[in-house]
Design a protein around this motif. Structure first.
Motif, PDB file in Angstrom:
ATOM      1  N   GLN A   1       0.800  -1.221   0.000  1.00 45.69           N
ATOM      2  CA  GLN A   1       0.000   0.000   0.000  1.00 45.69           C
ATOM      3  C   GLN A   1       0.834   1.273   0.000  1.00 45.69           C
ATOM      4  N   TYR A   2       2.138   1.165  -0.085  1.00 56.20           N
ATOM      5  CA  TYR A   2       2.996   2.344  -0.056  1.00 56.20           C
ATOM      6  C   TYR A   2       4.243   2.095  -0.876  1.00 56.20           C
ATOM      7  N   LYS A   3       4.972   3.181  -1.145  1.00 54.49           N
ATOM      8  CA  LYS A   3       6.261   3.108  -1.820  1.00 54.49           C
ATOM      9  C   LYS A   3       7.244   3.905  -0.981  1.00 54.49           C
ATOM     10  N   ILE A   4       8.534   3.599  -1.141  1.00 53.68           N
ATOM     11  CA  ILE A   4       9.576   4.220  -0.324  1.00 53.68           C
ATOM     12  C   ILE A   4      10.617   4.866  -1.227  1.00 53.68           C
ATOM     13  N   VAL A   5      11.037   6.081  -0.851  1.00 50.65           N
ATOM     14  CA  VAL A   5      12.103   6.779  -1.557  1.00 50.65           C
ATOM     15  C   VAL A   5      13.271   6.940  -0.591  1.00 50.65           C
ATOM     16  N   GLN A   6      14.441   6.491  -1.022  1.00 47.51           N
ATOM     17  CA  GLN A   6      15.648   6.593  -0.206  1.00 47.51           C
ATOM     18  C   GLN A   6      16.209   8.013  -0.273  1.00 47.51           C
ATOM     19  N   LEU A   7      16.561   8.547   0.886  1.00 48.31           N
ATOM     20  CA  LEU A   7      17.232   9.843   0.978  1.00 48.31           C
ATOM     21  C   LEU A   7      18.711   9.597   1.220  1.00 48.31           C
ATOM     22  N   THR A   8      19.568  10.258   0.426  1.00 47.66           N
ATOM     23  CA  THR A   8      21.012  10.089   0.581  1.00 47.66           C
ATOM     24  C   THR A   8      21.741  11.393   0.260  1.00 47.66           C
ATOM     25  N   CYS A   9      22.978  11.434   0.656  1.00 47.58           N
ATOM     26  CA  CYS A   9      23.933  12.493   0.319  1.00 47.58           C
ATOM     27  C   CYS A   9      23.564  13.845   0.932  1.00 47.58           C
ATOM     28  N   GLY A  10      24.002  14.933   0.294  1.00 45.95           N
ATOM     29  CA  GLY A  10      23.845  16.266   0.857  1.00 45.95           C
ATOM     30  C   GLY A  10      22.450  16.837   0.699  1.00 45.95           C
TER      31      GLY A  10
ATOM     32  N   LEU B   1       5.563  11.427  -6.675  1.00 47.50           N
ATOM     33  CA  LEU B   1       5.003  10.070  -6.636  1.00 47.50           C
ATOM     34  C   LEU B   1       3.663  10.079  -5.903  1.00 47.50           C
ATOM     35  N   GLU B   2       3.631  10.756  -4.769  1.00 48.50           N
ATOM     36  CA  GLU B   2       2.404  10.833  -3.980  1.00 48.50           C
ATOM     37  C   GLU B   2       1.277  11.464  -4.813  1.00 48.50           C
ATOM     38  N   TYR B   3       1.582  12.535  -5.508  1.00 49.57           N
ATOM     39  CA  TYR B   3       0.603  13.246  -6.333  1.00 49.57           C
ATOM     40  C   TYR B   3       0.089  12.363  -7.476  1.00 49.57           C
ATOM     41  N   HIS B   4       0.992  11.732  -8.187  1.00 49.87           N
ATOM     42  CA  HIS B   4       0.619  10.960  -9.369  1.00 49.87           C
ATOM     43  C   HIS B   4      -0.018   9.612  -9.041  1.00 49.87           C
ATOM     44  N   LEU B   5       0.476   8.944  -8.008  1.00 52.40           N
ATOM     45  CA  LEU B   5      -0.002   7.598  -7.706  1.00 52.40           C
ATOM     46  C   LEU B   5      -1.121   7.571  -6.668  1.00 52.40           C
ATOM     47  N   GLN B   6      -1.281   8.670  -5.927  1.00 60.30           N
ATOM     48  CA  GLN B   6      -2.334   8.757  -4.915  1.00 60.30           C
ATOM     49  C   GLN B   6      -2.263   7.616  -3.893  1.00 60.30           C
ATOM     50  N   ILE B   7      -1.030   7.301  -3.465  1.00 63.06           N
ATOM     51  CA  ILE B   7      -0.811   6.322  -2.402  1.00 63.06           C
ATOM     52  C   ILE B   7       0.211   6.910  -1.433  1.00 63.06           C
ATOM     53  N   PRO B   8       0.304   6.347  -0.222  1.00 58.64           N
ATOM     54  CA  PRO B   8       1.298   6.856   0.726  1.00 58.64           C
ATOM     55  C   PRO B   8       2.726   6.627   0.222  1.00 58.64           C
ATOM     56  N   ILE B   9       3.544   7.651   0.399  1.00 64.47           N
ATOM     57  CA  ILE B   9       4.970   7.569   0.067  1.00 64.47           C
ATOM     58  C   ILE B   9       5.740   7.799   1.366  1.00 64.47           C
ATOM     59  N   LEU B  10       6.677   6.918   1.632  1.00 64.58           N
ATOM     60  CA  LEU B  10       7.489   6.997   2.841  1.00 64.58           C
ATOM     61  C   LEU B  10       8.923   7.354   2.477  1.00 64.58           C
ATOM     62  N   LEU B  11       9.596   8.034   3.382  1.00 66.55           N
ATOM     63  CA  LEU B  11      10.994   8.412   3.176  1.00 66.55           C
ATOM     64  C   LEU B  11      11.889   7.517   4.015  1.00 66.55           C
ATOM     65  N   ASP B  12      12.984   7.066   3.414  1.00 58.98           N
ATOM     66  CA  ASP B  12      13.966   6.237   4.112  1.00 58.98           C
ATOM     67  C   ASP B  12      15.228   7.055   4.326  1.00 58.98           C
TER      68      ASP B  12
ATOM     69  N   LYS C   1       9.546  22.195   6.123  1.00 63.16           N
ATOM     70  CA  LYS C   1       8.303  21.643   6.658  1.00 63.16           C
ATOM     71  C   LYS C   1       7.824  20.498   5.765  1.00 63.16           C
ATOM     72  N   ILE C   2       8.609  19.435   5.755  1.00 56.00           N
ATOM     73  CA  ILE C   2       8.246  18.282   4.936  1.00 56.00           C
ATOM     74  C   ILE C   2       7.071  17.562   5.577  1.00 56.00           C
ATOM     75  N   ASP C   3       6.248  16.963   4.740  1.00 54.06           N
ATOM     76  CA  ASP C   3       5.033  16.349   5.256  1.00 54.06           C
ATOM     77  C   ASP C   3       4.871  14.878   4.874  1.00 54.06           C
ATOM     78  N   LEU C   4       5.947  14.245   4.484  1.00 47.24           N
ATOM     79  CA  LEU C   4       5.898  12.811   4.218  1.00 47.24           C
ATOM     80  C   LEU C   4       6.484  12.072   5.416  1.00 47.24           C
ATOM     81  N   PRO C   5       5.881  10.963   5.811  1.00 50.01           N
ATOM     82  CA  PRO C   5       6.391  10.214   6.967  1.00 50.01           C
ATOM     83  C   PRO C   5       7.643   9.407   6.615  1.00 50.01           C
ATOM     84  N   TYR C   6       8.368   9.059   7.649  1.00 48.40           N
ATOM     85  CA  TYR C   6       9.540   8.196   7.487  1.00 48.40           C
ATOM     86  C   TYR C   6       9.124   6.743   7.642  1.00 48.40           C
ATOM     87  N   VAL C   7       9.813   5.885   6.920  1.00 51.98           N
ATOM     88  CA  VAL C   7       9.540   4.455   6.976  1.00 51.98           C
ATOM     89  C   VAL C   7       9.933   3.916   8.355  1.00 51.98           C
ATOM     90  N   THR C   8       9.176   2.961   8.854  1.00 48.97           N
ATOM     91  CA  THR C   8       9.516   2.311  10.123  1.00 48.97           C
ATOM     92  C   THR C   8      10.460   1.139   9.862  1.00 48.97           C
TER      93      THR C   8
END
Length: 141
Positions: free
Chosen positions: A2-11, A25-36, A54-61
């Protein structure tokens, strides 16, 4: 899944592009997107700076990440011919993208569940650029 994850890296600059991609991704796919942001837990990693906005996407558990890793590892350990068949049936998998590459299929329903890359092509977030500009506005001093 039910969700997809985008990895955050570097600077910070790369984090901003990765976040903009995630919002798209959130806008186009209309599903929860999590940040790693687990990359920043490594001893050698740079400073995580995206939190100044003021980011508004949750982090992956940890549990969600373990579930995704299990699916990706299952896929990647199969012989090439089996992976080809699994792709056709939409088996969850990860992707890696180079800096300025644009892959339109990422913004359409797909079987990718984990996105790695820099996503520095403005085509990824052109449809939500005004929203991204507001979110990623430098904070006041």
């Amino acid at each position: 899944m039910q969700y997809k994850i985008v990895q955050l890296t570097c600077g910070l600059g790369n984090q901003m592009f990765q976040y903009a991609f995630a919002k798209s991704l959130e806008y186009h796919l209309q599903i929860p997107i999590l940040l790693d942001k687990s990359w920043y837990e490594a001893e050698y990693a740079m400073h995580f700076g995206l939190d100044i906005f003021k980011i508004d996407l949750p982090y992956v558990t940890r549990e969600q990440m373990d579930d995704v890793k299990e699916k990706i590892n299952y896929f990647e350990k199969k012989p090439k011919i089996i992976r080809s068949i699994l792709k056709r049936f939409g088996f969850p998998r990860s992707t890696s993208s180079s800096a300025f590459e644009y892959r339109a299929e990422y913004l359409k329903p797909n079987s990718f569940i984990y996105f790695k890359g820099f996503f520095q092509n403005p085509l990824y977030f052109q449809s939500i650029s005004s929203q991204i500009n507001k979110i990623l506005c430098p904070p006041p001093h």
